[in-house]
Design a protein around this motif. Structure first.
Motif, mmCIF file in Angstrom:
data_model
loop_
_atom_site.group_PDB
_atom_site.id
_atom_site.type_symbol
_atom_site.label_atom_id
_atom_site.label_comp_id
_atom_site.label_asym_id
_atom_site.label_seq_id
_atom_site.Cartn_x
_atom_site.Cartn_y
_atom_site.Cartn_z
ATOM 1 N N SER A 24 -34.627 110.996 -38.308
ATOM 2 C CA SER A 24 -33.909 110.549 -37.010
ATOM 3 C C SER A 24 -34.829 110.853 -36.057
ATOM 4 O O SER A 24 -34.659 110.614 -34.980
ATOM 5 C CB SER A 24 -32.645 111.128 -37.191
ATOM 6 N N GLY A 25 -35.898 111.900 -36.159
ATOM 7 C CA GLY A 25 -36.755 112.288 -35.050
ATOM 8 C C GLY A 25 -36.311 113.233 -34.060
ATOM 9 O O GLY A 25 -36.733 113.695 -33.300
ATOM 10 N N GLY A 26 -35.102 114.014 -34.610
ATOM 11 C CA GLY A 26 -34.637 115.117 -33.685
ATOM 12 C C GLY A 26 -34.956 116.489 -33.960
ATOM 13 O O GLY A 26 -35.453 116.802 -35.244
ATOM 14 N N CYS A 27 -34.866 117.625 -33.196
ATOM 15 C CA CYS A 27 -35.174 118.826 -33.716
ATOM 16 C C CYS A 27 -33.931 119.507 -33.883
ATOM 17 O O CYS A 27 -33.933 121.012 -34.062
ATOM 18 C CB CYS A 27 -36.017 119.486 -32.242
ATOM 19 N N ILE A 28 -32.870 118.997 -33.755
ATOM 20 C CA ILE A 28 -31.540 119.603 -33.693
ATOM 21 C C ILE A 28 -30.601 118.933 -34.868
ATOM 22 O O ILE A 28 -30.792 117.683 -34.784
ATOM 23 C CB ILE A 28 -30.706 119.694 -32.482
ATOM 24 N N ASP A 29 -30.143 119.523 -35.965
ATOM 25 C CA ASP A 29 -29.387 119.007 -36.830
ATOM 26 C C ASP A 29 -28.248 118.110 -36.086
ATOM 27 O O ASP A 29 -27.722 118.701 -35.201
ATOM 28 C CB ASP A 29 -28.678 119.915 -37.715
#
Length: 118
Positions: A42-47
């Motif tokens: 998904s590309g994020g750094c946060i779950d």
């Protein structure tokens, strides 16, 4: 599960088991790894489950201090952003990732979720 990237970033996903749904450790590991890979994709750094909390913490910082990269917003995060605007009068500057998931080296870049106004 933890994965360290070449840039030194650490990605993590937690998985728990309820007592009534006991599963083999191998199955738990496979499910956890699959969920971690989905978060990375998904590309994020946060779950995804922590997006709204991270945005809340950004509401409590001084203006233009925080930046965050998130994957696709969950419905809970979207509703939370509406509530934060109403409760705190805070809006976020959001932009789509134009680099296909690659990070930007431009320090003037606002990134995802820069807080604006208060």
């Amino acid at each position: 599960h933890n994965i360290n990237s070449d840039s030194g970033d650490m990605m993590q996903h937690d998985q728990t088991v309820e007592r009534k749904n006991i599963e083999l450790p191998e199955d738990l590991g496979k499910r956890s790894a699959t969920l971690l890979l989905q978060e990375i994709y998904s590309g994020g750094c946060i779950d995804t489950s922590a997006q709204s909390f991270a945005m809340l913490m950004m509401c409590l910082t001084p203006e233009d201090v925080s930046r965050i990269r998130l994957g696709q917003f969950s419905q809970y995060t979207i509703m939370s952003l509406r509530l934060y605007k109403e409760a705190f009068g805070v809006e976020f500057k959001l932009r789509a990732d134009d680099n296909g998931g690659e990070g930007s080296d431009d320090e003037s870049d606002d990134g995802f979720g820069s807080k604006r106004g208060g």
